[in-house]
Design an enzyme around this catalytic site. Structure first.
Site: not given
Length: 483
Positions: A96, A167
């Protein structure tokens, strides 16, 4: 300043070449070969088609571990024992943050020790081959779930690897997640993600995109969440995405949650282009959970009941071990089965609750105020309007860690447990709407015999983990005072 304009094909290719050099597995991406691979997948693994054709809410958990074999085993368990309709692959924190080297170190350590040395699946490090092995091992469609401000390489590899749902978004994966990235930066980077999804879509591979609805997950007023979902949906649609799932996080009052989900679908259909198929996803409670599993199952069951009444297209489930952190696969499957049991018992009942239409009308009015101010700030351009509205505080998210949001808006529950706005700061809203919120918070203060204050806000943040909905002083209010 960037604008809400589609990335030209030559610019898409330039960025794609640039980001694929960030890690060695990026060299394996071949768009034409990836299209052929997607076309070879059976209909049961085409995420958008499965989601959009469902008659009842589909259930999907969260789950991610570092090793490929373990991820397959985990998802098989959730599919077979938990009866999940859709599956996730939750990405690790290093990925991330685009720290692929650290993710590689964690993956290698996990392979050596057999321990979960990462808090998710490092899809970039596993590469296209690992992603496809995962896709082929499961019967249900799988979505990439993460939290990445710069998700360009992750998208390039996972799309080529066979994933058909992704997402996140430039606001919902900035404001709740990071201080290091400006909003203009994340919007520009997510334009690439959406344009790449649009490029696949134009070739017949419909990539589903799902903005992250819960935002900070802490008493977010529904209209704020819905406005941001609409903006991220519009940004994706500009880049050619045609399957968009707008999200909403449970606040705990059934009337307000059902009204918000109804408003989300209605406003999504209204604000997004006709060629976009808009679906909705309901996230079970994202705040603090009670520490014991029996009470936690109560929270999960309330989410299931809400979903049965509102009937969103998808529900993201929680486990009775949320208080402890990452749940066991058994607990994760238990949360799925609990939610399914409640939905299956309630969905065919004609459950009519007073107040839903009135609350939906209020949420829609509030959302329109926020959308109008975004368009006004940007002179019709949603990118410019969003950046300037956040910069001025006319658009805001409570409890936001990002420097791109003021974080000055404060929510509190009213006497029914519905989330209202206690401190408006510079949030743009009609005066009569502000008066409605003030009156309902004042009613609660009268019930509890105390002044309206920040103490209410703090009490409400911890209320559900303490076994209540409203953070009342001990002995005030009582059972039956909330919907």
């Amino acid at each position: 300043m960037i604008r809400d304009e589609r990335i030209p094909s030559d610019e898409l290719r330039r960025i794609d070449d640039e980001i694929r050099s960030d890690w060695s597995t990026g060299e394996d991406v071949d768009f034409e070969e990836a299209i052929a691979y997607h076309e070879s997948l059976p209909a049961s693994k085409r995420f958008a088609d499965v989601l959009e054709s469902a008659d009842n809410p589909l259930l999907q958990p969260r789950a991610g571990v570092p090793r490929l074999d373990d991820q397959i085993e985990l998802l098989e368990y959730l599919q077979d024992d938990g009866k999940a309709d859709l599956l996730p692959t939750t990405i690790d924190s290093y990925t991330r943050d685009n720290e692929y080297g650290k993710a590689q170190e964690g993956l290698e350590k996990a392979r050596e020790t057999g321990e979960d040395t990462l808090n998710g699946f490092p899809a970039v490090n596993h590469g296209i081959e690992g992603c496809r092995e995962l896709i082929e091992a499961l019967d249900a469609p799988i979505e990439v779930r993460h939290g990445t401000p710069d998700a360009r390489l992750l998208a390039a590899i996972t799309f080529a690897g066979g994933f058909q749902s992704f997402e996140g978004g430039p606001i919902s994966y900035n404001i709740p997640y990071t201080k290091r990235h400006g909003l203009e930066e994340t919007i520009e980077k997510w334009q690439f993600v959406d344009r790449l999804a649009g490029a696949y879509t134009e070739r017949g591979v419909r990539i589903n995109r799902e903005p992250f609805g819960p935002l900070t997950g802490t008493l977010v007023p529904p209209s704020i969440a819905i406005a941001i979902m609409i903006v991220e949906g519009q940004l994706a649609a500009t880049q050619g995405v045609r399957s968009i799932t707008l999200g909403y996080g449970q606040v705990g009052n059934v009337v307000q949650d059902v009204a918000a989900l109804n408003a989300l679908q209605k406003l999504g259909d209204e604000y997004l282009p006709d060629e976009v198929c808009v679906t909705t996803v309901f996230h079970e409670w994202m705040g603090g959970f009670p520490p014991d599993e029996a009470r936690a199952n109560g929270v999960i069951s309330l989410g299931g009941m809400t979903a049965a009444i509102a009937q969103p297209d998808k529900v993201i489930t929680k486990s009775p071990q949320e208080f402890q952190g990452v749940p066991t696969k058994e607990a994760n499957a238990s949360g799925l089965r609990t939610t399914r049991q409640v939905i299956d018992m309630a969905i065919e009942q004609n459950i009519d609750i007073d107040g839903i239409a009135e609350e939906q009308e209020l949420i829609e009015r509030e959302t329109r105020c926020l959308m109008d101010t975004i368009f006004a700030h940007g002179d019709g351009d949603v990118v410019r309007g969003t950046i300037e509205a956040f910069d001025s505080g006319a658009l805001d998210v409570p409890f936001a860690p990002s420097d791109s949001a003021k974080g000055a808006v404060l929510p509190a529950r009213d006497d029914d447990g519905r989330v209202r706005i206690f401190e408006w700061a510079d949030l743009e809203m009609d005066d009569d709407i502000k008066e409605i919120h003030k009156a309902r918070l004042s009613q609660r203060a009268d019930t509890e015999g105390r002044e309206e204050s920040f103490r209410m806000v703090a009490d409400d943040v911890d209320a559900i983990s303490d076994g209540k909905l409203i953070g009342r002083p001990q002995g005030k209010g009582g059972v039956g005072s909330a919907d």
